[in-house]
Design a protein around this motif. Structure first.
Motif, PDB file in Angstrom:
ATOM      1  N   ALA B 217      38.685  44.146  39.723  1.00 52.71           N
ATOM      2  CA  ALA B 217      39.966  44.981  39.750  1.00 52.71           C
ATOM      3  C   ALA B 217      40.734  45.234  38.173  1.00 52.71           C
ATOM      4  CB  ALA B 217      40.101  43.320  39.485  1.00 52.71           C
ATOM      5  N   ALA B 218      40.874  44.636  37.582  1.00 56.65           N
ATOM      6  CA  ALA B 218      41.178  45.974  36.403  1.00 56.65           C
ATOM      7  C   ALA B 218      40.327  46.697  35.913  1.00 56.65           C
ATOM      8  CB  ALA B 218      41.873  45.017  35.172  1.00 56.65           C
ATOM      9  N   MET B 230      48.240  36.679  36.562  1.00 51.97           N
ATOM     10  CA  MET B 230      49.339  38.144  37.195  1.00 51.97           C
ATOM     11  C   MET B 230      48.563  39.574  37.464  1.00 51.97           C
ATOM     12  SD  MET B 230      52.397  40.376  35.724  1.00 51.97           S
ATOM     13  CE  MET B 230      52.990  41.913  36.031  1.00 51.97           C
ATOM     14  N   ALA B 231      47.167  38.830  37.082  1.00 56.25           N
ATOM     15  CA  ALA B 231      46.098  40.255  37.234  1.00 56.25           C
ATOM     16  C   ALA B 231      45.185  39.235  38.002  1.00 56.25           C
ATOM     17  CB  ALA B 231      45.062  40.447  36.006  1.00 56.25           C
ATOM     18  N   ALA B 232      44.725  40.075  39.486  1.00 56.03           N
ATOM     19  CA  ALA B 232      43.648  40.167  40.415  1.00 56.03           C
ATOM     20  C   ALA B 232      42.718  38.870  39.197  1.00 56.03           C
ATOM     21  CB  ALA B 232      43.060  40.516  41.082  1.00 56.03           C
ATOM     22  N   ASN B 233      41.465  37.941  39.716  1.00 54.78           N
ATOM     23  CA  ASN B 233      40.609  37.857  39.330  1.00 54.78           C
ATOM     24  C   ASN B 233      38.863  38.005  39.799  1.00 54.78           C
ATOM     25  OD1 ASN B 233      37.861  36.375  37.953  1.00 54.78           O
ATOM     26  ND2 ASN B 233      39.184  35.106  37.301  1.00 54.78           N
ATOM     27  N   ARG B 236      37.359  34.882  41.273  1.00 52.03           N
ATOM     28  CA  ARG B 236      38.471  34.388  42.302  1.00 52.03           C
ATOM     29  C   ARG B 236      37.792  34.727  43.612  1.00 52.03           C
ATOM     30  NH1 ARG B 236      43.697  32.940  40.063  1.00 52.03           N
ATOM     31  NH2 ARG B 236      44.350  32.736  42.475  1.00 52.03           N
ATOM     32  N   ALA B 362      44.900  43.176  47.209  1.00 46.79           N
ATOM     33  CA  ALA B 362      45.065  44.422  46.498  1.00 46.79           C
ATOM     34  C   ALA B 362      44.435  44.181  45.512  1.00 46.79           C
ATOM     35  CB  ALA B 362      46.913  44.168  46.500  1.00 46.79           C
ATOM     36  N   ASP B 363      44.679  46.120  44.778  1.00 45.78           N
ATOM     37  CA  ASP B 363      43.859  45.729  43.763  1.00 45.78           C
ATOM     38  C   ASP B 363      42.094  45.393  43.696  1.00 45.78           C
ATOM     39  OD1 ASP B 363      46.473  46.917  42.698  1.00 45.78           O
ATOM     40  OD2 ASP B 363      47.121  44.750  41.881  1.00 45.78           O
TER      41      ASP B 363
END
Lengths: 425, 425
Positions: B217-218, B230-233, B236, B362-363
């Motif tokens: 992700a990030a 807020m940020a994709a993990n 998870r 997304a992301d």
């Protein structure tokens, strides 16, 4: 500002401007001390920074002393008098390590003022965390005393030297010196701005519950060729447990989890809308684009005022190079919850553990290890100090100051504290 | 046994009994060679074992030779004549390492016959894997030749010295010598008994597809205090993907996964029911008690004839001591599928990857790394050799021999092979 207040404050601000070079000189002197608290090689430097603070606070006429702990010393200074407001100011005189040194374009303990696209900045380790913030407060006191002869309130300055190394002495010291450190209001100036034009007062901080869960099945790792399809697989059990923690809208499914989670007051929500938060500017630099939180919540709610559940680590089986078709004996995960409002850390932990136990198939056992539990801190911003602080900050910066939330856990458990911060000189 | 066959076989069995001591002496000699193929320090021993085999096979009158490879040598011997059945016998003359040595109660390369609660056993490294099995076949040939003067069929003996170190030379050697190694039937005697009283012929081996999935992700690890909510993990996301691989009944959810999965023929199912498989005896020693596979399937189906999906490893974020509230940049898992019937490894891999991509928010991005793909092997047990072998084994053991399945992947991709095994002398 009311006229009477302006008559008191304006000459102080004029004095601050007139003596800015000397104030900067003092900050530079403090920044030159490499007070890296995590590095035992710098213990003497941390001590020297404490001594420097004691001397500077004593020079203001405060009663200042260094107090030993099992780690680095605390600095406590007291001043002012009368029966009015008693304010405690918290800051820390230690700094983070400086590695990797090659990423610095100048020596981290040789401070200098530099021009940048965002304006003039002081470049040095600790300039924005937290020597700059704490000396801003000290210089404000110095200017006030210089103009008016004495502080307008009772003041306790409380500085630690372990903030960057986990503050192991903080809570014991607070408990042992509760009477001496009692105050009506505490200013914790170890926070940030909302953006380079917008000062901020952090009025809510999320709490934290951390739990580690280990699922075990067979008494040893098994060969999946022999046992695969028949023996319970702890990774599969754990994946199901973790997947079930959120529903499709991103809400946490634990029963009672949202008990004590307040809706954001409309006044605060309205203020946040004016902040012009840009998702792309927040997420873009870390390679993301879309808020991944609860459906129907604004990005600032997601990071400031809504509770969360995250998996911070997971391990099980063989995850190295290549492939082993092992059926692992165990799998484990570290799970954390950010809490808001009056969510009870103990109840959240228990709900999580019940969630795990409810999903444990035959032959599986579970072990939990707790990692911290602190409730959220939510300031009652109806206290007049909040609006006064907000006005004071707004007068000095391009944009009005904002009451904001903070995502990170506080070490100051159960202590009510307004927080603000300046990061530029 | 038909009378004509008995007339041929009985004197051979008598000779086996009469010469048992000499046969045991030869096996003991082979067991004394520490042919540990994974340990370069034992390379000369592995070579010595190959030489020993060549000499012993030549002593039978077979044309035997050692064939170099980039690793340890292959031994190929040929004998017999005529236009009848051509049988290839496979075995391996290398053994596993012996550490930890302190768990042996006698030197692993000093073989001895011991009395145990389960009967007399030969105690030595390699006695049951695979020197015992292969010498049983060699001694059978020796007795036959001794009685009848010549083998009753064409025979190729094919022995490798790398089975315990991944058989890197096996497939290249088979391809390079396909004509020389072609046979009507291959006996692979590197399997086990069903239980100490019940010999077994493995007639089905599950295939294997391995895939490693990495979710990102990030662009870097994030602090969950700042970005949490807020940020994709990726952990998870991965947990959801893995949890969705099975439904509540334990069936794999991938579309088309069960294409090519046959129902067990009733004749085989009936035979399996007579084996008296005890779940408690299978699972108990590894701390388990209940079959955790597909609902409505027998334990033997779960491990022999049904396809599976397992997660063999998972990693993401911080899983060491203590706790870090990190939002990791990536998480990864190793997933394997055991295949049966005519399940297509390539289609299973593609269905898995589509399952992952369909659940990618997304992301998030995904990267796959393949780890092996082999279809299941299912013998056509209508060939008369199967029933002949089963009868022959049944005549010699307390209980009738069984056609069984095997859970483990075979390195002999695409080669049809009946398998049997003896583990006691």
């Amino acid at each position: 500002m009311p006229e009477a207040a302006a008559a008191l404050v304006d000459p102080v601000l004029e004095r601050v401007d007139a003596t800015l070079d000397e104030a900067l000189g003092r900050l530079m002197a403090l920044l030159r001390i490499p007070s890296i608290s995590t590095d035992p090689a710098h213990a003497a430097d941390v001590d020297a920074a404490a001594d420097w603070m004691v001397a500077d606070l004593a020079a203001l006429g405060l009663t200042a002393a260094k107090h030993p702990t099992t780690g680095h010393p605390m600095v406590v200074a007291k001043g002012g008098s009368g029966s009015g407001l008693h304010v405690l100011f918290y800051g820390h005189y230690d700094v983070q390590p400086v590695d990797p040194l090659e990423l610095w374009h100048r020596p981290p303990f040789d401070p200098a003022i530099e021009e940048t696209p965002a304006g003039r900045v002081i470049r040095a380790r600790g300039a924005s965390d937290d020597k700059g913030q704490l000396m801003t407060f000290v210089e404000a006191c110095r200017a006030w005393i210089g103009v008016h002869g004495a502080l307008p309130l009772r003041l306790t300055v409380f500085l630690e030297g372990e903030e960057e190394s986990g503050s192991p002495s903080l809570v014991p010291f607070l408990k042992a010196n509760a009477d001496a450190l009692r105050a009506d209001l505490a200013l914790i100036c170890d926070t940030g701005m909302f953006d380079p034009s917008t000062p901020a007062i952090t009025t809510m901080l999320r709490g934290l519950v951390g739990d580690e869960v280990t699922i075990r099945a067979a008494s040893r790792d098994l060969h999946s060729g022999l046992y695969g399809g028949m023996a319970a697989n702890p990774i599969r059990v754990l994946a199901r447990i973790l997947a079930d923690l959120h529903d499709d809208t991103g809400r946490v499914t634990l029963p009672g989890f949202y008990d004590g989670v307040p809706e954001l007051p409309e006044a605060v929500a309205a203020q946040w809308r004016t902040l012009g938060f840009e998702t792309a500017r927040f997420l873009g630099p870390v390679g993301l684009s879309e808020p991944a939180g609860e459906a129907g919540r604004s990005p600032l709610e997601m990071i400031w005022s809504r509770p969360t559940c995250e998996v911070n680590g997971i391990a099980g089986g063989y995850a190295g190079a290549g492939f082993k078709t092992v059926l692992p004996a165990e799998a484990r995960a570290k799970v954390s919850f950010r809490l808001v409002g009056t969510q009870d850390p103990a109840r959240v932990r228990e709900a999580f553990r019940a969630h795990v136990r409810d999903r444990l198939p035959a032959d599986c056992t579970v072990e939990f290890a707790p990692h911290g539990a602190s409730p959220a801190s939510v300031m009652d911003i109806s206290h007049p100090a909040f609006e006064a602080a907000r006005q004071a900050l707004s007068d000095e910066w391009p944009r009005p100051a904002a009451f904001i939330g903070g995502g990170a856990r506080s070490r100051w458990r159960g202590i009510s504290r307004p927080c603000w911060g300046w990061i530029r000189c």
